[in-house]
Design an enzyme around this catalytic site. Structure first.
Site, mmCIF file in Angstrom:
data_model
loop_
_atom_site.group_PDB
_atom_site.id
_atom_site.type_symbol
_atom_site.label_atom_id
_atom_site.label_comp_id
_atom_site.label_asym_id
_atom_site.label_seq_id
_atom_site.Cartn_x
_atom_site.Cartn_y
_atom_site.Cartn_z
ATOM 1 N N ARG A 39 -21.455 29.474 -31.229
ATOM 2 C CA ARG A 39 -22.781 30.020 -31.569
ATOM 3 C C ARG A 39 -22.691 31.443 -32.112
ATOM 4 O O ARG A 39 -23.492 31.830 -32.946
ATOM 5 C CB ARG A 39 -23.694 29.993 -30.340
ATOM 6 N N LYS A 204 -31.040 11.369 -21.706
ATOM 7 C CA LYS A 204 -32.459 11.378 -21.320
ATOM 8 C C LYS A 204 -33.370 10.714 -22.338
ATOM 9 O O LYS A 204 -33.650 11.285 -23.392
ATOM 10 C CB LYS A 204 -32.926 12.813 -21.099
ATOM 11 N N GLY A 357 -26.278 19.637 -28.528
ATOM 12 C CA GLY A 357 -25.153 20.434 -28.075
ATOM 13 C C GLY A 357 -23.978 19.584 -27.616
ATOM 14 O O GLY A 357 -22.827 19.888 -27.925
ATOM 15 N N GLY A 381 -32.577 21.157 -29.072
ATOM 16 C CA GLY A 381 -34.022 20.974 -28.894
ATOM 17 C C GLY A 381 -34.782 21.147 -30.198
ATOM 18 O O GLY A 381 -35.664 20.354 -30.543
HETATM 19 P P1 ADP Z 1 -27.067 16.044 -26.734
HETATM 20 O O1 ADP Z 1 -26.795 17.359 -26.044
HETATM 21 O O2 ADP Z 1 -26.042 15.743 -27.788
HETATM 22 O O3 ADP Z 1 -28.479 15.931 -27.215
HETATM 23 P P2 ADP Z 1 -27.670 14.770 -24.227
HETATM 24 O O4 ADP Z 1 -27.745 16.104 -23.584
HETATM 25 O O5 ADP Z 1 -28.900 13.974 -24.376
HETATM 26 O O6 ADP Z 1 -26.913 14.900 -25.648
HETATM 27 O O7 ADP Z 1 -26.685 13.845 -23.397
HETATM 28 C C1 ADP Z 1 -25.318 14.157 -23.229
HETATM 29 C C2 ADP Z 1 -24.782 13.562 -21.971
HETATM 30 O O8 ADP Z 1 -25.072 12.170 -21.905
HETATM 31 C C3 ADP Z 1 -23.273 13.670 -21.890
HETATM 32 O O9 ADP Z 1 -22.941 14.590 -20.863
HETATM 33 C C4 ADP Z 1 -22.811 12.254 -21.553
HETATM 34 O O10 ADP Z 1 -21.820 12.219 -20.551
HETATM 35 C C5 ADP Z 1 -24.083 11.601 -21.082
HETATM 36 N N1 ADP Z 1 -24.046 10.137 -21.234
HETATM 37 C C6 ADP Z 1 -23.840 9.426 -22.342
HETATM 38 N N2 ADP Z 1 -23.827 8.107 -22.073
HETATM 39 C C7 ADP Z 1 -24.043 7.981 -20.751
HETATM 40 C C8 ADP Z 1 -24.133 6.883 -19.860
HETATM 41 N N3 ADP Z 1 -23.989 5.625 -20.293
HETATM 42 N N4 ADP Z 1 -24.372 7.145 -18.558
HETATM 43 C C9 ADP Z 1 -24.498 8.406 -18.123
HETATM 44 N N5 ADP Z 1 -24.434 9.494 -18.897
HETATM 45 C C10 ADP Z 1 -24.204 9.280 -20.200
HETATM 46 MG MG MG Z 2 -27.275 18.095 -24.053
#
Ligand code: ADP
Ligand code: MG
Length: 401
Positions: A39, A204, A357, A381
């Site tokens: 960053r 989520k 992220g 976000g």
């Molecule tokens: P980003 O930051 O790219 O938007 P998120 O914060 O929504 O992504 O989600 C990232 C997390 O989701 C990672 O830490 C990963 O381990 C978790 N994840 C992905 N698939 C699964 C799963 N099947 N069960 C539990 N956690 C998961």
């Molecule tokens: Mg994330």
């Protein structure tokens, strides 16, 4: 939107809002060490350009969630050091934000000097819901400078003193990073080359529901993996064992599936899943069809057939947006799905955008070359809110002025 080039900055003091919210770990003797300076590097161009134009550059940033009071472990001290190394000049850190110490530091600046103010979130007014409290902090900040440059893409979706309120008080422009990010997302919304494919994953569903709703009317294909896939599988009536599930979202997800069918959008969910008997790197694992997750097991990655299917759907796309890992990529047995999708983007001849992220972190952790991706967003976000079609307050204010 005004850019740096529209401001007359020589000899003037410019406040720059950057996003230096970097991950930190404990170092020796109670020091804190930056584990990923991505960053800070992403924010350099604006500071470099302002310095060469002879501005006095005062940077505002936040770190972590100090909840409105000073916390030694969330001081920007390690960031000031790293920023100084990257710029090749000393960067002084204000002991306070708008108090006498910061004022003295700023008053003593020469053109091309860089000062970093202490963590703006040490002041509760920064994120206050009360517009008057925010305006009071913004007024103190504005008294330090002549001009304002918004360059923290990670915070432009927030209504905060150093993001929106300040832009009403000083002549303002977008910095290089915000300008680049905003143009990439504006293009995705206005006129994406087709086929336009979006891959969503991560943990989520509720965070990303609004995005899914907005994307169904715009994309040609929507691929769902990661933890959020299980709410989609449950919505199709399949058992998901101990997998991540947001039961209260099942009805909404059923609506999306119906909407996609009605509008001819290909909505793809996993056909197979890597399941484990516990959330651990040394759990027992197996691959099962996505309609047959047994009790006591949890899905931690998309299976190999799904990975191949998703890669195929990405291969002929002209625009690809990826947000959210396909599995728990932090553990080697559950990283293959994320690797396949990331590799498919890297191999794509289309315009590729990575948001989130953890997705960006996955690219680095899995050893892929960041240069093979068209655009890796610095704002998870903010990028989601763009895709959701929302108006981002920190962008809107720059467009108004
Ligand atoms: P980003 O930051 O790219 O938007 P998120 O914060 O929504 O992504 O989600 C990232 C997390 O989701 C990672 O830490 C990963 O381990 C978790 N994840 C992905 N698939 C699964 C799963 N099947 N069960 C539990 N956690 C998961
Ligand atoms: Mg994330």
């Amino acid at each position: 939107m005004k850019s740096l080039d529209d401001l007359e900055v020589a000899g003037r003091t410019v406040l720059v809002r950057s996003d230096f919210n970097v991950p930190l770990a404990d170092g020796p003797d109670g020091t804190r060490i930056i584990t990923d300076d991505g960053r800070i590097r992403a924010s350099l161009q604006t500071i470099l350009d302002l310095r060469s134009a002879g501005a006095k550059v005062v940077v505002i940033a936040h770190l972590g969630r100090p909840k409105g009071e000073p916390k030694a472990e969330l001081s920007l001290a390690p960031v000031a050091v790293r920023l100084g190394e990257l710029l090749g000049i000393p960067v002084a850190l204000g002991a306070d934000i708008t108090g006498s110490q910061a004022q003295a530091l700023v008053a003593a600046m020469n053109p091309s000097d860089v000062v970093l103010l202490e963590n703006i979130r040490f002041d509760a007014r920064e994120t206050s819901k009360d517009p008057q409290a925010r305006a009071a902090l913004a007024t103190e900040l504005a008294s330090l400078a002549d001009l304002y440059v918004s360059d923290g893409f990670g915070v432009v979706h927030r209504e905060q003193a150093s993001v929106t309120d300040i832009a009403q008080l000083l002549p303002s422009a977008a910095g290089r990073l915000v300008h680049k990010e905003a143009s990439v997302f504006a293009r995705l919304l206005a006129d994406p080359a087709r086929p336009y494919v979006v891959i969503l994953g991560g943990s989520k569903v509720s965070d990303k529901l609004g995005v899914i709703g907005n994307l169904i009317g715009r994309v040609d294909r929507l691929l769902i993996g990661g933890g959020m896939a299980f709410t989609f599988l449950a919505a199709q009536g399949y058992p998901v064992g101990d997998s991540l599930l947001e039961a209260d979202q099942i009805e909404t997800v059923k609506g999306f599936i119906e909407q996609a069918r009605a509008s001819g959008v290909a909505l793809l969910t996993p056909v197979d899943i890597v399941i484990a008997d516990s959330f651990s790197a040394d759990a027992a694992t197996q691959v099962v069809d996505s309609d047959s997750i047994p009790d006591g097991w949890r899905g931690l990655d998309i299976g190999p057939r799904t990975a191949a299917l998703f890669a195929e759907q990405i291969a002929d796309a002209a625009t690809v947006v990826w947000n959210g890992p396909m599995g728990v990529f932090e553990m080697a047995p559950f990283a293959a799905g994320t690797r396949s999708v990331a590799q498919a983007l890297a191999d794509s001849g289309g315009m590729t955008v990575v948001g989130g992220g953890d997705s960006a972190a996955a690219i680095r952790l899995l050893g892929l070359n960041e240069a093979d991706f068209g655009h890796i967003s610095t704002g998870g976000g903010a990028s989601l809110e763009f895709l959701e079609g929302k108006t981002l307050p920190g962008i809107a204010i720059l467009e108004e002025h």
